[in-house]
Design an enzyme around this catalytic site. Structure first.
Site, PDB file in Angstrom:
ATOM      1  N   HIS A  57      40.347  39.915  57.581  1.00  0.00           N
ATOM      2  CA  HIS A  57      40.657  39.083  56.395  1.00  0.00           C
ATOM      3  C   HIS A  57      39.486  39.091  55.414  1.00  0.00           C
ATOM      4  CE1 HIS A  57      42.928  35.210  55.095  1.00  0.00           C
ATOM      5  NE2 HIS A  57      42.244  35.677  54.074  1.00  0.00           N
ATOM      6  N   HIS A  59      38.448  39.602  51.211  1.00  0.00           N
ATOM      7  CA  HIS A  59      38.859  39.743  49.804  1.00  0.00           C
ATOM      8  C   HIS A  59      37.795  40.582  49.092  1.00  0.00           C
ATOM      9  CE1 HIS A  59      42.126  36.783  50.079  1.00  0.00           C
ATOM     10  NE2 HIS A  59      41.332  36.111  50.877  1.00  0.00           N
ATOM     11  N   LEU A  60      38.195  41.772  48.630  1.00  0.00           N
ATOM     12  CA  LEU A  60      37.235  42.672  47.988  1.00  0.00           C
ATOM     13  C   LEU A  60      37.325  42.647  46.462  1.00  0.00           C
ATOM     14  CD1 LEU A  60      37.360  45.708  50.452  1.00  0.00           C
ATOM     15  CD2 LEU A  60      35.558  43.993  50.223  1.00  0.00           C
ATOM     16  N   ARG A  61      38.366  42.018  45.924  1.00  0.00           N
ATOM     17  CA  ARG A  61      38.497  41.728  44.478  1.00  0.00           C
ATOM     18  C   ARG A  61      38.725  42.947  43.587  1.00  0.00           C
ATOM     19  NH1 ARG A  61      39.946  37.009  45.970  1.00  0.00           N
ATOM     20  NH2 ARG A  61      38.340  35.432  46.243  1.00  0.00           N
ATOM     21  N   ASN A  91      45.652  40.179  47.386  1.00  0.00           N
ATOM     22  CA  ASN A  91      45.727  39.372  46.149  1.00  0.00           C
ATOM     23  C   ASN A  91      44.717  39.836  45.096  1.00  0.00           C
ATOM     24  OD1 ASN A  91      43.523  38.405  47.605  1.00  0.00           O
ATOM     25  ND2 ASN A  91      43.790  36.294  46.921  1.00  0.00           N
ATOM     26  N   ASP A 151      48.554  36.380  51.340  1.00  0.00           N
ATOM     27  CA  ASP A 151      47.444  35.430  51.455  1.00  0.00           C
ATOM     28  C   ASP A 151      46.934  34.951  50.101  1.00  0.00           C
ATOM     29  OD1 ASP A 151      45.467  33.967  53.043  1.00  0.00           O
ATOM     30  OD2 ASP A 151      44.075  35.203  51.901  1.00  0.00           O
ATOM     31  N   HIS A 178      49.523  33.017  55.514  1.00  0.00           N
ATOM     32  CA  HIS A 178      48.671  31.916  55.029  1.00  0.00           C
ATOM     33  C   HIS A 178      49.529  30.668  55.166  1.00  0.00           C
ATOM     34  CE1 HIS A 178      46.026  29.925  51.828  1.00  0.00           C
ATOM     35  NE2 HIS A 178      47.084  29.154  51.849  1.00  0.00           N
ATOM     36  N   ASN A 277      40.208  27.178  51.095  1.00  0.00           N
ATOM     37  CA  ASN A 277      41.607  26.953  51.447  1.00  0.00           C
ATOM     38  C   ASN A 277      41.998  27.819  52.648  1.00  0.00           C
ATOM     39  OD1 ASN A 277      44.252  26.185  51.423  1.00  0.00           O
ATOM     40  ND2 ASN A 277      44.836  27.400  49.626  1.00  0.00           N
ATOM     41  N   ASP A 304      37.610  35.640  56.029  1.00  0.00           N
ATOM     42  CA  ASP A 304      38.143  35.142  54.745  1.00  0.00           C
ATOM     43  C   ASP A 304      37.056  35.206  53.669  1.00  0.00           C
ATOM     44  OD1 ASP A 304      39.886  34.224  52.812  1.00  0.00           O
ATOM     45  OD2 ASP A 304      40.090  32.212  53.653  1.00  0.00           O
TER      46      ASP A 304
HETATM   47 ZN   LIG Z   1      44.503  32.283  52.893  1.00  0.00          ZN
END
Ligand SMILES: [Zn+2]
Length: 430
Positions: A57, A59-61, A91, A151, A178, A277, A304
């Site tokens: 999990h 997030h690499l953006r 996302n 997610d 999520h 979150n 995350d």
């Molecule tokens: Zn999440």
């Protein structure tokens, strides 16, 4: 250079041995090995050797918010944290809901060459929850997507969730949820409890997570598919997962380091670096999550890792985006919260942070104990060192770590991706 002789490492914290690597593959593990021809030699005395960590999990953006993180900068943070593979959440902007976008992320990861970047595909188009994305096309793409997740948002519609669970069975996929019932968290800013009442901030109740997990476990059992629950944060969720697993349903779950360490008391600072979150919860939740992770009811630790640019984080609490950096601190927090109290040994760390996440993600060549014939994806950890978190010194392009100035045990000294050193002497090699 991807031939090495790693001398005198404590393999899985159990026995001291040398590890010989030729052309990216482990050729021998044992005492007093000769160096392979042309190999570099690394003295690993006092260091623990584990299979490279795997994050389910991240997030690499990229694409879309390259000011906050890129595939390359996030990959560097991951390697420094002991990881050899990360699963990149969908996302982004555009959302990773087509074969084109997941292939783009996969290629960027390959070009950076610091960790294997395995894209996660969106469940629904634009994460909007209304129309199923082209899961089959993403599975068939060069990125070979197996994990699908909206997610950031919950797949809240039970009919959509059921259809997605049924669909991924055709190619051995898994839906990573999520778990947040949106009708119960409108406007929520933090955990609903004593502190939210005192601070006057709208609460995110534990039941909003638990209701979705219970529903999705039932759906998964009903259609005999695979569910993975993201960032479990409450004691009640652990109870529900224990029950679902007792039924033999194919349910796995992850917990984040911050939910093993920090509580909602942090919100009293009003510093949005503590906004995340699902939110930071209570001491009782932490205790249940640690016990659940030790027991295996929670299968894996996932970061995350959620970088945010300063303008999205250094603002008033209500306006701030939720999320924290996690890749470079995860291992140390697991050592502090699980190894030091005796809840996990080093083999247990390998199980929760490497073998099991690799299995959940279906990542070949990762999560394998050092042995002849295995790709040399390894991390070397100094269990006796400690370090103090300095946000400006982290490799992420963002600075939103809640651990600034905190001192943690254990440092990553070296990481190898298929025999290539991505980290040496605690520094990224590229
Ligand atoms: Zn999440």
């Amino acid at each position: 250079m991807n031939s090495w002789l790693i001398k005198n490492a404590s393999v899985l914290g159990r026995r001291n041995a040398d590890i010989a690597i030729t052309d990216g593959v482990i050729t021998a593990v044992g005492e007093g090995l000769d160096a392979p021809e042309g190999a570099e030699i690394l003295d690993a005395s006092g260091l623990v050797a584990l299979p490279g960590l795997v994050d389910l999990h991240t997030h690499l953006r990229e694409p879309g918010r390259e000011d906050a993180e890129t595939v390359e900068s996030g990959s560097r943070a991951a390697a420094l944290g002991g990881y050899t593979a990360v699963c990149a959440m969908a996302n982004t902007s555009p959302v990773a809901d087509t074969a084109g976008v997941v292939e783009q992320v996969w290629r960027l990861g390959r070009d950076a060459g610091l960790v294997d970047v395995q894209p996660i595909g969106a469940v629904t188009v634009g994460l909007a929850g209304e129309q199923m994305a082209e899961l089959g096309a993403m599975a068939d793409s060069a990125a070979k997507v197996r994990i699908f997740s909206d997610d950031g948002f919950c797949v809240a519609d039970p009919k959509m969730m059921r259809r997605a669970l049924e669909y991924v069975k055709a190619f051995g996929g898994v839906i990573a949820q999520h778990a947040e019932e949106p009708r119960l968290t409108g406007g929520a800013q933090m955990h609903e409890g004593e502190y939210s009442a005192r601070l006057g901030l709208a609460g995110w109740p534990a039941v909003a997570e638990e209701a979705i997990i219970a529903r999705d476990c039932l759906l998964t059992g009903h259609v005999d598919s695979r569910l993975h629950v993201c960032h479990v944060s409450t004691a009640g969720s652990v109870e529900i997962l224990r029950w679902a697993k007792s039924k033999g349903w194919r349910v796995t779950a992850e917990v984040c380091p911050h939910h093993l360490l920090l509580t909602d008391e942090r919100a009293a600072t009003y510093d949005p670096v503590n906004k995340v979150n699902p939110p930071l919860r209570t001491d009782a939740d932490i205790e249940a999550l640690r016990a659940g992770l030790a027991e295996g009811v929670i299968d894996a630790v996932a970061t995350d890792h959620a970088p945010h640019a300063a303008e999205d984080k250094e603002c008033e609490w209500a306006a701030a985006r939720p999320g924290m950096l996690g890749l470079q601190t995860a291992l140390s927090i697991v050592v502090k919260t699980m190894v030091e109290p005796g809840l996990l040994d080093w083999d247990g760390v390998a199980e929760r942070m490497s073998r099991t996440p690799a299995r959940i993600a279906g990542l070949e060549g990762h999560g394998l104990d050092p042995a002849p014939g295995v790709p040399a994806n390894l991390t070397l950890i100094d269990p006796n060192a400690s370090w103090t978190v300095v946000p400006n010194e982290l490799a992420s392009l963002s600075r939103n770590t809640p651990y600034s100035a905190m001192t943690f045990p254990a440092t990553v000294r070296a990481t190898f991706l298929r025999g290539e050193a991505t980290v040496l002497d605690g520094k990224a090699t590229k």
